[in-house]
Write a protein that holds these residues in place. Structure first.
Motif, PDB file in Angstrom:
ATOM      1  N   TRP A 109       0.687  -1.321   0.008  1.00 38.91           N
ATOM      2  CA  TRP A 109       0.117   0.082   0.007  1.00 38.91           C
ATOM      3  C   TRP A 109       0.977   1.322  -0.002  1.00 38.91           C
ATOM      4  N   GLU A 149      -4.475  -2.111  -9.210  1.00 39.99           N
ATOM      5  CA  GLU A 149      -5.275  -0.824  -9.301  1.00 39.99           C
ATOM      6  C   GLU A 149      -6.216  -1.077 -10.508  1.00 39.99           C
ATOM      7  N   ARG A 150      -7.512  -1.157 -10.469  1.00 40.14           N
ATOM      8  CA  ARG A 150      -8.277  -1.519 -11.370  1.00 40.14           C
ATOM      9  C   ARG A 150      -9.648  -0.623 -11.084  1.00 40.14           C
ATOM     10  N   HIS A 151     -10.179   0.346 -12.411  1.00 44.78           N
ATOM     11  CA  HIS A 151     -11.220   1.205 -12.250  1.00 44.78           C
ATOM     12  C   HIS A 151     -11.156   1.874 -10.989  1.00 44.78           C
ATOM     13  N   GLY A 152     -10.328   2.601 -10.524  1.00 46.58           N
ATOM     14  CA  GLY A 152     -10.076   3.414  -9.276  1.00 46.58           C
ATOM     15  C   GLY A 152      -9.944   2.748  -8.211  1.00 46.58           C
ATOM     16  N   SER A 153      -9.988   1.565  -8.043  1.00 45.25           N
ATOM     17  CA  SER A 153      -9.875   0.672  -6.615  1.00 45.25           C
ATOM     18  C   SER A 153      -8.435   0.187  -6.532  1.00 45.25           C
ATOM     19  N   ARG A 154      -8.317  -0.178  -5.551  1.00 45.08           N
ATOM     20  CA  ARG A 154      -6.967  -0.669  -5.295  1.00 45.08           C
ATOM     21  C   ARG A 154      -7.092  -1.950  -4.306  1.00 45.08           C
ATOM     22  N   LEU A 155      -6.289  -3.107  -4.469  1.00 46.60           N
ATOM     23  CA  LEU A 155      -6.301  -4.227  -3.980  1.00 46.60           C
ATOM     24  C   LEU A 155      -4.761  -4.785  -3.896  1.00 46.60           C
ATOM     25  N   HIS A 319      -7.947   5.192   1.462  1.00 42.79           N
ATOM     26  CA  HIS A 319      -8.597   4.636   0.282  1.00 42.79           C
ATOM     27  C   HIS A 319      -9.712   3.689   1.019  1.00 42.79           C
ATOM     28  N   ASN A 320      -9.618   3.340   2.210  1.00 44.91           N
ATOM     29  CA  ASN A 320     -10.697   2.669   2.506  1.00 44.91           C
ATOM     30  C   ASN A 320     -11.558   2.505   3.758  1.00 44.91           C
TER      31      ASN A 320
END
Length: 322
Positions: A109, A149-155, A319-320
């Motif tokens: 992160w 990161e995909r479509h504005g989301s992070r994992l 972010h969360n």
């Protein structure tokens, strides 16, 4: 909503021996409070003590990084009596939420927020924006995590890659790994090379293969003897360590498609950045046959920021947490 609108947040980096705590107000991270795990029977009592000493508004939320596997927001520490259970700590401490994360998940992160001064470049290009970022770290164990990161989301993807089988790239490495296989059975990346105990295993196996009479050394002593030139075998061991790190990092880069960059963290490698840079690390990273051009474009960087985990904790919170 940013955490700046929800009050202070407690950040923590908890290891087997020491735990570090800090408060963030959404903009800045405050002073780090160091706590010895042995001084408190439970993490709850440690947090109560930290908050009692802090001259600040009580936090509403907590994000805790732990050196161990996390299941259902809970970690049973391997090297300490603490059990970190977010679902129990939340009501016990009167928090709105408590998130428990694996320590290498937190390092992943941190990657987008690290600055040039926090990193030493080790080759490659600039990295592709929006593509996965991979972090690997030899230390007490071998940590691997990838931020996607995909479509504005992070994992952050947490792995147990350190327990995969240690690969050999040439005949000498095959002989060294064969010596460890006779001793251990299965030789993992972590146990056979890319950790403190792994570096020691590598040294002992190389001594066996070379029939060299050398004193017993732990990882720190091997590193010192390699860097000061007092032991030829220690130097050869550290060179093989860097070469294997390059090969493993390259394998993981193509596995995750981490074209955003590969970052080296952990407690071992920041002690010898010049040695790593001069080694065959980068050549072995790129040595993937038809995919050499693919690897050549991926940047490799050494993380030298000592409190990168707190950057990651804050980035996760940004972010969360609502």
């Amino acid at each position: 909503m940013s955490i700046g609108k929800t009050g202070n947040i407690l950040l923590a980096d908890i290891g087997g021996t020491n735990a570090r705590f800090a408060l963030s107000n959404g903009e800045q991270i405050g002073a780090i409070d160091y706590v010895k795990v042995a001084d408190h029977p439970t993490v709850r009592e440690a947090i109560v003590d930290v908050l009692r000493r802090a001259d600040s508004e009580k936090p509403a939320r907590a994000v805790l990084a732990v050196a161990g596997p996390v299941t259902n927001n809970r970690c049973v520490m391997t090297n300490s009596p603490w059990v970190i259970d977010g679902n129990e700590l939340q009501p016990a401490l009167g928090f709105d939420s408590v998130h428990v994360l694996n320590d290498f998940e937190v390092v992943a992160w941190s990657l987008p927020a690290l600055q040039p001064a926090d990193l030493i470049p080790l080759g490659g290009q600039d990295g592709m924006s929006g593509e996965p970022l991979l972090v690997v770290g030899p230390g007490t164990g071998f940590g691997v995590s990838c931020l996607v990161e995909r479509h504005g989301s992070r994992l952050a993807v947490v792995t147990e890659a350190g327990h995969a089988t240690l690969p050999a790239e040439n005949e000498r490495e095959e002989r060294v790994i064969a010596a460890m296989r006779r001793r251990f059975g299965h030789v993992s990346i972590e146990r056979g090379a890319l950790s403190g105990s792994g570096l020691q295993s590598l040294y002992e196996a190389m001594a066996e293969v070379d029939r060299a009479q050398v004193p017993q050394r732990d990882a720190a002593a091997i590193t010192r003897a390699a860097l000061d030139g007092t032991c030829e075998l220690s130097r050869a061991t550290l060179e093989m360590f860097c070469e294997i790190l390059g090969s493993v990092a390259g394998n993981l880069a193509v596995t995750f498609g981490s074209r955003g960059g590969v970052y080296i963290a952990g407690g071992i490698v920041p002690r010898f950045p010049e040695f790593l840079s001069a080694s065959a690390f980068r050549a072995r990273f790129e040595a993937k046959g038809r995919f050499q051009d693919y690897l050549r474009n991926i940047p490799t960087r050494l993380v030298v920021k000592p409190d990168a985990s707190f950057v990651g904790l804050k980035t996760f919170a940004d972010h969360n947490l609502d």
